[in-house]
Design a protein around this motif. Sequence first.
Motif, short mmCIF file in Angstrom:
data_model
loop_
_atom_site.label_atom_id
_atom_site.label_comp_id
_atom_site.label_asym_id
_atom_site.label_seq_id
_atom_site.Cartn_x
_atom_site.Cartn_y
_atom_site.Cartn_z
N ASP A 59 0.80 -1.23 0.00
CA ASP A 59 0.00 0.00 0.00
C ASP A 59 0.83 1.28 0.00
O ASP A 59 0.26 2.36 -0.06
CB ASP A 59 -0.99 0.05 1.17
CG ASP A 59 -2.21 -0.82 0.90
OD1 ASP A 59 -2.47 -1.12 -0.28
OD2 ASP A 59 -2.89 -1.19 1.86
N SER A 60 2.16 1.14 0.07
CA SER A 60 2.98 2.34 -0.06
C SER A 60 3.32 2.54 -1.54
O SER A 60 3.09 1.66 -2.36
CB SER A 60 4.25 2.21 0.77
OG SER A 60 5.12 1.26 0.19
N TYR A 61 3.88 3.70 -1.85
CA TYR A 61 4.24 3.98 -3.24
C TYR A 61 5.73 3.81 -3.46
O TYR A 61 6.54 4.18 -2.60
CB TYR A 61 3.81 5.41 -3.63
CG TYR A 61 2.31 5.55 -3.76
CD1 TYR A 61 1.69 5.32 -4.97
CD2 TYR A 61 1.53 5.89 -2.66
CE1 TYR A 61 0.31 5.43 -5.10
CE2 TYR A 61 0.14 6.01 -2.77
CZ TYR A 61 -0.46 5.77 -3.99
OH TYR A 61 -1.81 5.87 -4.11
N LYS A 120 1.92 1.78 -6.81
CA LYS A 120 1.63 1.30 -5.46
C LYS A 120 1.95 -0.18 -5.33
O LYS A 120 1.65 -0.97 -6.21
CB LYS A 120 0.15 1.54 -5.17
CG LYS A 120 -0.24 1.23 -3.74
CD LYS A 120 -1.75 1.22 -3.58
CE LYS A 120 -2.24 2.52 -2.93
NZ LYS A 120 -3.69 2.50 -2.70
#
Lengths: 236, 236
Positions: free
Chosen positions: A26-28, A68
């Motif tokens: 869920d992080s970029y 993502k």
Amino acid sequence: MKEPKKYHIIQEYIKKRIQGGEYAIDSYLPSENDICKKFGTTRTTVRKALDELLKEGFIAKEHGKGSKVIARRKSLGLLTIKGFSGAIDYEVDTILTKKPDISTWDPVIAFALTEEEERSACVYFQRVRHINGSPVVLENNWYALNALEMIKPDDFIDGSFFKTLSQKYFIEVMGAEQELRAITASEEIAKSLKIATGDPILHISVRFRTSKPNLNLYGDLYCKTTDYPIRNTYFG
Amino acid sequence: MKEPKKYHIIQEYIKKRIQGGEYAIDSYLPSENDICKKFGTTRTTVRKALDELLKEGFIAKEHGKGSKVIARRKSLGLLTIKGFSGAIDYEVDTILTKKPDISTWDPVIAFALTEEEERSACVYFQRVRHINGSPVVLENNWYALNALEMIKPDDFIDGSFFKTLSQKYFIEVMGAEQELRAITASEEIAKSLKIATGDPILHISVRFRTSKPNLNLYGDLYCKTTDYPIRNTYFG
DNA sequence: AAGTGGTCTAGACCACGCG
DNA sequence: GCGTGGTCTAGACCACTTT
């Protein structure tokens, strides 16, 4: 002779960091331009690397936002426990009913073993998947001991063998072949799944191919489909 | 506002010619450079178009040789009759047991219909697939009449509905969702498949999504898996 | 306005297949 | 040797999201 390809280097670099949890779900990822600077290359090459990761199901691209990291859920057939209807809504518990141990290859395996595998001892373990406390899948698994050390019961991450392979060994499942049959439950299977002997059961034999050469995972599953049919989705 | 994308124009141009048979199966497309000249663009753009066709399963690339048109066999789940074990070796005959006709939506359909579909009448037909002269699959199909005119019995190309859609209407199947269950055969199904009532049978409910908006194909299959298990393959 | 990914140009050189 | 697809550079402009 064989020059390593730049896009492949970048691809593997990012993949390891996703598998290791450094780039969290869920992080970029860093922007394409940042990756370009880091590797001294152009966007074409970086985008090629990201395209590969997209195909492998590690990332999703969001126009104007970034790339993502996503939970890898590429529908690899029916077997990923997430393939079950609402596996996300329901609570799925995995119980290790037979701990990993050295065994002989079981003749129920529906696929021809490689010579390499024939020569090797194999590791066998058995699990039962439960939804809402009731057993729905009995799963036998085998792999060649000479391709991967024996996994320990504590190594299973959330009861998942695939997660363990990815996060501990950096091995990914690349593909699968499977065979499906409707059969009647034997006494032993009926007992494990708490149904009547002779009830219809979905039998799945599967071979998973992994990113590690010579390592295949064999599976033999018995699914109670009355309450929880097997669902899966394909997309263009 | 929305500029058509060059690669998409090229992609559709080639796709139509494959669907129409102008670019025959097993033949090679014009080279990338030739396509560049034809469309006044660069290889980057042409390659993007070919990449899309590759993903859609229309072509295969052969380094040093060219891009070959292939029989579209992208494993779209279990349903393509080619998904059967050795469907290429065995002779598969499809018999239309109930001709396409206007009907009401059957409640066995396991998926929720769209409002559009609810309002429309539907077309229903039934086929039985045979291998070596013995029936192995009983297949019911439905689609909304307002999304596609009623197909005629003679329209089926080699008994295949998908081929008809592609070659006559330029409609492609884009994806599918399915539900699998092991059940016991009802009297009617047993009769169609020449087995005993109560024998285990694999039941598959499927919804195919197509490239034509609002057109879904619903299927309800009963498979005798004793002699011919369902096989399929996934790849990375 | 600034940053992100999406499309596209105009080249270059390399690796593979075939005659 | 020549044509094919595979990789890569060094830019440009556009569309989308966020501040």
